[in-house]
Every structure is written in C-alpha cells, then in structure tokens.
Motif scaffolding. Structure first.
Motif, PDB file in Angstrom:
ATOM      1  N   LEU A  22     -16.448 -25.875 -16.915  1.00  0.00           N
ATOM      2  CA  LEU A  22     -15.931 -26.008 -18.271  1.00  0.00           C
ATOM      3  C   LEU A  22     -15.007 -24.863 -18.679  1.00  0.00           C
ATOM      4  N   LYS A  23     -14.943 -23.837 -17.855  1.00  0.00           N
ATOM      5  CA  LYS A  23     -14.102 -22.694 -18.190  1.00  0.00           C
ATOM      6  C   LYS A  23     -12.643 -23.122 -18.277  1.00  0.00           C
ATOM      7  N   THR A  24     -11.972 -22.662 -19.316  1.00  0.00           N
ATOM      8  CA  THR A  24     -10.566 -23.003 -19.507  1.00  0.00           C
ATOM      9  C   THR A  24      -9.692 -21.784 -19.294  1.00  0.00           C
ATOM     10  N   VAL A  25      -8.424 -22.047 -19.102  1.00  0.00           N
ATOM     11  CA  VAL A  25      -7.470 -20.955 -18.967  1.00  0.00           C
ATOM     12  C   VAL A  25      -6.937 -20.609 -20.348  1.00  0.00           C
ATOM     13  N   ARG A  26      -6.403 -19.442 -20.474  1.00  0.00           N
ATOM     14  CA  ARG A  26      -5.745 -19.035 -21.720  1.00  0.00           C
ATOM     15  C   ARG A  26      -4.436 -18.391 -21.323  1.00  0.00           C
ATOM     16  N   ASP A  53      -2.776 -16.748 -16.621  1.00  0.00           N
ATOM     17  CA  ASP A  53      -4.070 -16.972 -17.256  1.00  0.00           C
ATOM     18  C   ASP A  53      -4.749 -15.641 -17.550  1.00  0.00           C
ATOM     19  N   ASN A 110      -7.536 -15.259 -18.943  1.00  0.00           N
ATOM     20  CA  ASN A 110      -8.979 -15.370 -18.723  1.00  0.00           C
ATOM     21  C   ASN A 110      -9.375 -15.065 -17.279  1.00  0.00           C
ATOM     22  N   ASP A 151      -4.063 -26.479 -27.602  1.00  0.00           N
ATOM     23  CA  ASP A 151      -4.562 -27.218 -26.449  1.00  0.00           C
ATOM     24  C   ASP A 151      -5.817 -26.526 -25.919  1.00  0.00           C
ATOM     25  N   LYS A 152      -6.926 -27.224 -25.893  1.00  0.00           N
ATOM     26  CA  LYS A 152      -8.209 -26.636 -25.517  1.00  0.00           C
ATOM     27  C   LYS A 152      -8.255 -26.185 -24.061  1.00  0.00           C
ATOM     28  N   GLN A 153      -7.458 -26.797 -23.216  1.00  0.00           N
ATOM     29  CA  GLN A 153      -7.492 -26.466 -21.796  1.00  0.00           C
ATOM     30  C   GLN A 153      -6.611 -25.281 -21.419  1.00  0.00           C
ATOM     31  N   THR A 154      -5.634 -24.957 -22.260  1.00  0.00           N
ATOM     32  CA  THR A 154      -4.689 -23.898 -21.906  1.00  0.00           C
ATOM     33  C   THR A 154      -4.522 -22.821 -22.969  1.00  0.00           C
TER      34      THR A 154
END
Length: 225
Positions: free
Chosen positions: A34-38, A183, A185, A114-117
């Motif tokens: 579930l970890k996303t990138v930022r 990223d 994160n 965007d929740k994924q990025t």
C-alpha cells in the motif's frame, strides 16, 4: 488432567504464536504493497544557468499555449561588478503541496492530489473555471487555460512524459542537470540522497502547505523563504 491441560495450553500457545506471526507478516506485506510514492523536485540554483530550455521543453511536451506558462525561470537583478556580473535563477512553478489550499477550496473536486503519487492535478472535465484555486494559491502558479477554459499548471508531466515512464520534460532538457526529480518517500532515490547531502530550502513553509519543490540556494549559507 493437569498434564493434558498443560500440553493443550502449550499446543494452543504454539498455534497462536504461529498464527500471530503469520498475521504480522501478512499485515507487513499489505502495508508494503500500500505504500505510495511522493514525487518531488529539486532545483539547484548553483547549477542553473537560466537558459530556459526547461521552459521550452515544458511548453512543447505539454502543448502549453502562448501567453501562459506552467514553468518560469526568474532571473534576479545583476550583482557584483563588471566583468564579473552574476545573476541568480529561481524556478517558479507548482509546489505540489501535500496540504494544498487549491484542493481544499475547489467546489467540484476538479483540483485534487493523486493518492498514488502525491501530484497535485486538475480534472479538466470537472473544472468550472471559478478561479477559487487561483486566488488561494500562495505561489501564484495557476492560470486559466485559454483553450480548455479550465485551471491549469505544472503536473510534473503526469499525463505526458511520466505516463511513458520518462522524466518530466524540464528535467530531461536541462543541460546542466540542475533539476532532480523522484520519489521522496524512497530513502535511496536520487532526490532523497541529494536532499540529505545539500543545504536546501522550500518557500512559504510557514503557511503549512508542505511544498514538494525544493531549492538548493545559489549562495552558500543563505537562508530564504
């Protein structure tokens, strides 16, 4: 009876530990998945030469019309004395704030993160052109697209270069590698390593916007907001 009870207890505890271990492992795997990138960007002012190649590439790749711009390189007033005159160059573009005011005020949900990025973007189909987002943006980087009549700004080439697995157009075109994108994160990413090893700053952090555009100051020891 006592021996059986003890055996049952030990056996039960063993099963519980095994199940707990499996559960913990399963939870850890789920959290990892579930970890996303930022995504974030660093503009190295010590390397930027103000050539504006990034601006031209952004305009071409993202089909930005004349009269508006997703990205600007602002040149300072000259300083020092001739023939050693120098300039400073500052990147002016969307900060992709983690706490974005433009998203909070949008009445239709057109402005979103965007929740994924972590990229702040605009859904053109939902935008009604009310300009609330333009008014509240403390960085003054949004505009109304003259063709689509919707709010527009830098989105890290999310639907162009990034969608093709490439770096943003500005990063690819920079001749001095003054831009780093990635990223934040990921502690081992090039951008994370750069931020760990260089002095850097973000603008207007006191507003609580949590911007994801970083700058390496042109003068060593300089502190600016």
């Amino acid at each position: 009876m006592t021996i059986c009870s003890r055996r049952n207890f030990v056996s039960g505890m063993g099963a519980l530990i095994l199940m707990t271990g499996t559960t913990i492992k399963s939870v850890a795997q789920n959290e990892k998945s579930l970890k996303t990138v930022r995504y974030a960007m660093v503009h190295d002012e010590t390397a930027c030469i103000g050539c504006t190649a990034c601006m031209d590439a952004c305009r071409k790749v993202n089909s930005v019309p004349e009269g508006v711009s997703r990205l600007e390189i602002i040149r300072s007033q000259p300083y020092s004395e001739f023939p050693h005159v120098k300039y400073e160059f500052f990147r002016h573009s969307c900060q992709h704030c983690s706490n974005a005011p433009c998203v909070s005020v949008c009445p239709t949900g057109a402005s979103y993160i965007d929740k994924q990025t972590g990229i702040v973007d605009v859904n053109r189909d939902l935008c009604v052109g009310c300009q609330y987002c333009i008014v509240v943006c403390p960085y003054r980087v949004r505009f109304i697209h003259p063709v689509h009549k919707s709010a527009d700004k830098c989105n890290f080439c999310r639907d162009t270069n990034l969608a093709k697995g490439k770096q943003p157009a500005c990063v690819e075109s920079c001749p001095t590698n003054a831009l780093t994108f990635g990223d934040i994160n990921d502690p081992n990413s090039s951008i994370s390593l750069k931020l760990k090893t260089t002095q850097n700053y973000r603008t207007k952090v006191e507003l609580g916007t949590q911007p994801n555009l970083y700058h390496i100051p042109s003068k060593e020891g300089e502190i600016r907001r």
